[in-house]
Design an enzyme around this catalytic site. Structure first.
Site, PDB file in Angstrom:
ATOM      1  N   CYS A  82     -53.300   5.269  38.206  1.00  0.00           N
ATOM      2  CA  CYS A  82     -51.931   5.731  38.445  1.00  0.00           C
ATOM      3  C   CYS A  82     -50.948   5.259  37.386  1.00  0.00           C
ATOM      4  CB  CYS A  82     -51.464   5.308  39.837  1.00  0.00           C
ATOM      5  SG  CYS A  82     -51.661   3.566  40.169  1.00  0.00           S
TER       6      CYS A  82
ATOM      7  N   ARG B 142     -48.846   2.945  48.598  1.00  0.00           N
ATOM      8  CA  ARG B 142     -48.972   1.570  48.128  1.00  0.00           C
ATOM      9  C   ARG B 142     -48.005   0.711  48.925  1.00  0.00           C
ATOM     10  NH1 ARG B 142     -47.409   0.436  42.054  1.00  0.00           N
ATOM     11  NH2 ARG B 142     -45.323   0.751  42.903  1.00  0.00           N
TER      12      ARG B 142
ATOM     13  N   GLU C 248     -54.677  -4.221  38.770  1.00  0.00           N
ATOM     14  CA  GLU C 248     -53.681  -4.429  37.725  1.00  0.00           C
ATOM     15  C   GLU C 248     -53.810  -5.809  37.118  1.00  0.00           C
ATOM     16  OE1 GLU C 248     -49.854  -3.331  39.380  1.00  0.00           O
ATOM     17  OE2 GLU C 248     -50.448  -4.064  41.352  1.00  0.00           O
TER      18      GLU C 248
ATOM     19  N   HIS D  30     -24.320  12.959  36.386  1.00  0.00           N
ATOM     20  CA  HIS D  30     -24.753  13.827  37.467  1.00  0.00           C
ATOM     21  C   HIS D  30     -25.213  15.184  36.951  1.00  0.00           C
ATOM     22  CE1 HIS D  30     -24.380  16.597  40.801  1.00  0.00           C
ATOM     23  NE2 HIS D  30     -23.477  17.228  40.113  1.00  0.00           N
TER      24      HIS D  30
ATOM     25  N   ASN E 271     -50.247   0.165  33.515  1.00  0.00           N
ATOM     26  CA  ASN E 271     -49.017  -0.433  32.978  1.00  0.00           C
ATOM     27  C   ASN E 271     -49.059  -1.953  33.065  1.00  0.00           C
ATOM     28  OD1 ASN E 271     -48.472   2.263  33.007  1.00  0.00           O
ATOM     29  ND2 ASN E 271     -46.567   2.118  34.140  1.00  0.00           N
ATOM     30  N   ASP E 272     -49.344  -2.456  34.267  1.00  0.00           N
ATOM     31  CA  ASP E 272     -49.391  -3.906  34.414  1.00  0.00           C
ATOM     32  C   ASP E 272     -50.710  -4.485  33.920  1.00  0.00           C
ATOM     33  OD1 ASP E 272     -47.338  -4.149  37.418  1.00  0.00           O
ATOM     34  OD2 ASP E 272     -46.850  -4.324  35.290  1.00  0.00           O
TER      35      ASP E 272
ATOM     36  N   ARG F 251     -44.945   5.188  45.754  1.00  0.00           N
ATOM     37  CA  ARG F 251     -44.304   3.890  45.572  1.00  0.00           C
ATOM     38  C   ARG F 251     -43.310   3.700  46.708  1.00  0.00           C
ATOM     39  NH1 ARG F 251     -43.538   6.379  40.288  1.00  0.00           N
ATOM     40  NH2 ARG F 251     -44.871   5.353  38.758  1.00  0.00           N
TER      41      ARG F 251
END
Lengths: 88, 579
Positions: free
Chosen positions: B505, B335, B434, B192, B457-458, B299
Site C-alpha cells: 500500500c 488499518r 513497515e 478552495h 514508505n515507512d 486509513r
C-alpha cells in the site's frame, strides 16, 4: 412562565441543521422563548444567538417560555432536543 | 482584439476552449462611500433589499436542491435563516435609526459584529459560519447596489469562469456541468477553488493578478491548466494548435477509461488485484468505476483528527459501514489507528517526543490504551456484516505484539457474540510490514496472519535509516534500494509458502516503473491512490509474468538503487508503450 432543563444528546450539537429545526419550531409559538447556558441567555428564536452559544453534545440548557402557549412551547422544544433532532 | 497571454498558477490540469463569463460582484468598499439619505429612505431601501435577497435565496435553494442535493442547499437555507433572524435585520434597522447611516453602512456594521462573534468561537465549524454571515451581507449589498451581484446561478451554457476570487458559497451555486474551468486573480494551490477544480477534473489558473483585467464577458479563451497559461482572443493558428492538443488529451482519457472495467491481468493471463487507498468513506464512492477491485488501505486516522473528542463506536461504525457498502461486497482493508505525537490529537494527550517515528504511536499506543483498540475493533466487526472487511495492524515490530492485538480482537469477538451482535466470522486479519524486524520475521508471521501489506514508505525509512522529509539526506530514500527489494522478496515468499497473500500500500505500488519488478517478485495485490490505477493497470496488462520474474532475478543481483532503476527503465522501454 414555564422553564425546564434538557441535555443536548445528538453528536453534532447545535450545528446549522438542528439550530434551524429549533428556531423553526420556536418561531411557531407566540410565547417569548429564551435559551440559557450557564450565565448566557439568548432569544430562542434567533438562530445566530443559539449558534453562538456553542451548544455541544452533553451541554445542559434551560428552555424558558412566557406567553399564552408557553407550556406547549417548552414541551415541544424539549421533545425536539431529546429526539436528537432526528439525527442518528 | 489581438491575442494575448495571461500567466497564473496552474493548480489543475487540462486544456479547455470557451467563452469567458465574468463574475465581479459589487464590493462593499465601493458602496460605503455613497452618502446616506434620510433614515426613512435608507430603511425602505434596506427593506426592499432584504425582500429581494430572500426571494433570490428561495430560488437558489430550489435550484440547488435539484442539482447539488440537500447538503449544499443547507448552506443557503442557513443564510436564509440568518436573514430572518430577530437579531440580524432588526439590528441593521436600529443602526440606521440611531446613527442616520446609509443602508450599506448598517449592513456592513452588523455583519462585521456578528461575523466577529463567530470568528471567536472555539470550534472550526462555528468559525467557518462567519463566512456564511458575510455572504448574507454581500447579498444584501448587491441588492442595494441594484443587481450587479450574484448571478452565478444564471449560467446556462458552457463557460470559463473568470473572477477575482471564488468563495465556497459562490461555487455552491454553480451548475457544474456548465463550467469548463476557472481563472482568478487571487488564490493558489491550496485554495478552495483549486480543490474543487481538481475534484471536478477541470483546469484552474489562479493567482493571475491584474492580467485578468482586460478580459471582457464573452471573450474567447484557451486554458492550459498544466502550464498555467490562458490565451485571450487567440488567433486561428493558436486555436488549431490547442484544439489538436485537446483532442489528443480526450483520446488519452477515453483509452484509460476503457481499462477500468477490465480486471488486472498480465499478457500471459496472470491475475493480480488492484486496489485503492482511501482516507474517508466518501473516497470509496466511484472507486469501482475507476478500476479498483478493492480498498487495500483505509486509513482510519481521518476519523480521529479534526475532532474535539474521540470518535465513539457509533461514529466509527457508521464510517466503516459506509465504506463497506460503497465497495459492494469487494474487500476493504481497514488499518487500525496509526497515529502518534507528530499529529495534533488534543484529546489523546500524547507526549511530545524527540523521535515520534520511533515512539509511542500506532499499535503501541493502541495496545497500551486498550479501550481505543477495543472501540475501533467493535465498530469494524459490527460493520463487517455490510460488506467484506479485513483488518490490519500497523507498525507491528514483533510476534508478541501481533498475538496481543489478535488476542484483543478475539476478546472483542467473544464480547459481541455474548451481546448477540452479528459479525463476519470469516473476517481476515493481517499486519502491515513497515518495520524491518517484521519483514525479517515474515516466515514466522506467515503461519499466523491471513495476509501482509507492505507499507513501503515507512519500510524504506526504517531500513535505510532516512527521514525522507530531511532535504540533506532525502536522496537516500529510494524503494529500489537492494536491501528493500530483498525484504520484499522475503515477505512475499514467506506468505506464499503458507498459502497467504501479500499486498502493498505504499507509493511504490502506484509507480508504473516498479510494477514489472513487483510482478516478478510475486506481489498479489497493489493498493494505490485512485489516480494511479489506470496507469498501473495498463502497464500490468502489457507485461508477461515470465519476463518479469527473470527481471526480478536480475535485479536481486544488483548492488545499488541506480543500477536497479536503470534496469527497470530499460525493461519498460522495451515492453511498455506508455510510461
Amino acid at each position: 412562565m414555564v422553564s425546564r432543563q434538557v441535555t443536548i444528546q445528538n453528536r453534532t450539537g447545535f450545528h446549522i441543521r438542528p439550530a434551524q429545526l429549533f428556531v423553526d419550531k420556536a418561531g411557531s409559538f407566540e410565547a417569548l422563548i429564551k435559551v440559557r447556558k450557564d450565565e448566557v441567555e439568548v432569544d430562542g428564536k434567533s438562530i445566530l444567538g443559539l449558534m453562538t452559544l456553542g451548544l455541544e453534545q452533553g451541554t445542559t440548557i434551560e428552555i424558558r417560555a412566557e406567553g399564552p402557549d408557553e407550556q406547549q412551547a417548552v414541551e415541544s422544544l424539549i421533545e425536539l432536543v431529546e429526539s436528537k433532532f432526528g439525527e442518528e | 482584439m489581438a491575442e494575448r497571454l495571461i500567466h497564473g498558477i496552474g493548480v489543475s490540469e487540462g486544456i479547455r476552449i470557451g467563452k469567458a463569463f465574468l463574475y465581479m460582484p459589487a464590493k462593499p468598499e465601493q458602496q460605503q462611500a455613497a452618502p446616506a439619505g434620510d433614515a426613512a429612505h435608507e430603511l425602505s431601501r434596506l427593506r426592499a433589499a432584504k425582500e429581494q435577497a430572500l426571494g433570490e435565496l428561495d430560488e437558489l435553494i430550489g435550484k440547488t436542491l435539484q442539482t447539488l442535493g440537500e447538503e449544499k442547499a443547507g448552506i443557503l437555507k442557513g443564510q436564509k435563516s440568518f436573514l430572518n433572524d430577530p437579531t440580524f435585520y432588526p439590528a441593521m434597522e436600529q443602526q440606521i435609526s440611531q446613527t442616520g447611516c446609509s443602508a450599506e453602512q448598517a449592513v456592513d456594521a452588523v455583519v462585521q459584529r456578528i461575523a466577529a462573534v463567530f470568528e471567536a468561537m472555539p470550534t472550526e465549524y462555528l468559525r467557518e459560519r462567519a463566512a456564511d454571515v458575510r455572504d448574507v451581507g454581500k447579498r444584501l449589498l448587491a441588492r442595494l447596489a441594484g443587481g450587479t451581484g450574484s448571478n452565478l446561478s444564471d449560467i446556462e451554457e458552457e463557460v470559463i469562469l473568470v473572477a477575482d476570487d471564488l468563495t465556497p458559497s459562490d461555487t455552491v451555486q454553480l451548475d457544474k456541468r456548465f463550467i469548463l474551468g476557472f481563472v482568478t486573480r487571487t488564490g493558489g494551490k491550496t485554495s478552495h477553488t483549486a480543490i474543487l477544480a481538481n475534484s471536478l477534473g477541470i483546469p484552474a489558473i489562479l493567482g493571475s493578478g491584474d492580467g485578468i483585467g482586460g478580459i471582457q464577458n464573452g471573450d474567447l479563451l484557451i486554458m492550459d491548466g498544466g502550464a498555467g497559461i490562458c490565451v485571450v482572443s487567440p488567433d486561428e493558428a493558436t486555436l488549431q494548435q490547442y484544439r489538436g492538443r485537446m483532442e489528443r488529451e480526450n483520446e488519452e482519457r477515453r483509452k484509460l477509461a476503457a481499462f477500468a472495467g477490465i480486471p488486472a491481468k498480465t499478457r500471459d493471463g496472470f491475475r493480480v488485484e488492484l486496489a485503492a487507498n482511501i482516507g474517508t468513506p466518501a473516497e470509496a464512492q466511484g472507486l469501482l468505476e475507476k478500476g479498483a477491485e478493492a480498498v487495500g488501505l483505509y486509513r482510519t486516522e481521518f476519523l480521529f483528527m479534526s475532532r474535539e473528542q474521540m470518535p465513539d463506536e457509533e461514529t466509527q461504525y457508521a464510517a466503516y459501514k459506509k465504506a463497506a457498502e460503497a465497495m459492494q461486497g469487494k474487500p476493504v482493508v481497514i488499518r487500525t489507528l496509526d497515529i502518534g505525537g507528530d499529529k495534533e490529537l488534543p484529546y489523546l494527550e500524547l507526549p511530545k517526543e524527540m523521535n515520534p517515528f520511533l515512539g509511542y504511536r500506532a499499535i503501541r499506543l493502541c495496545l497500551d490504551r486498550k479501550e481505543l483498540l477495543v472501540t475501533q475493533l467493535r465498530a469494524i466487526l459490527r460493520a463487517s456484516v455490510h460488506g467484506k472487511l479485513k483488518i490490519m495492524f500497523p507498525m507491528i515490530s514483533g510476534i508478541g505484539e501481533w498475538r496481543q492485538a489478535k488476542g484483543i480482537l478475539d476478546e472483542v469477538r467473544r464480547q459481541l457474540t455474548d451481546e448477540g451482535i452479528r459479525f463476519d466470522p470469516g473476517l481476515e486479519t493481517g499486519i502491515m510490514i513497515e518495520i524491518p524486524s517484521a519483514a525479517l520475521l515474515a516466515p514466522r508471521f506467515a503461519k499466523e496472519v491471513d495476509f501482509f501489506s507492505i507499507g513501503t514508505n515507512d519500510l524504506v525509512q526504517y531500513t535505510v535509516a532516512v527521514d525522507r522529509m530531511n532535504e540533506k539526506v532525502a536522496y537516500l530514500y529510494d524503494y529500489f534500494h537492494p536491501a528493500v527489494i530483498r525484504l520484499l522478496k522475503i515477505v512475499i515468499d514467506a506468505s506464499h509458502e503458507h498459502g497467504k497473500w501479500t499486498g502493498m500500500c505504499g507509493s511504490m505500488a502506484g509507480d508504473p516503473l516498479a510494477a514489472p519488478l513487483l510482478l516478478g517478485l510475486g506481489l498479489d495485490e497493489w493498493s494505490m491512490s485512485a489516480a494511479s490505477l489506470q496507469k498501473v493497470k495498463r502497464i500490468i496488462s502489457q507485461m508477461d509474468r515470465e519476463s518479469c520474474t527473470r527481471l526480478a532475478e536480475r535485479v536481486l543481483d544488483m548492488d545499488t538503487p541506480e543500477e536497479v532503476r536503470q534496469a527497470l527503465q530499460a525493461f519498460a522501454a522495451e515492453y511498455a508503450k506508455n510510461l
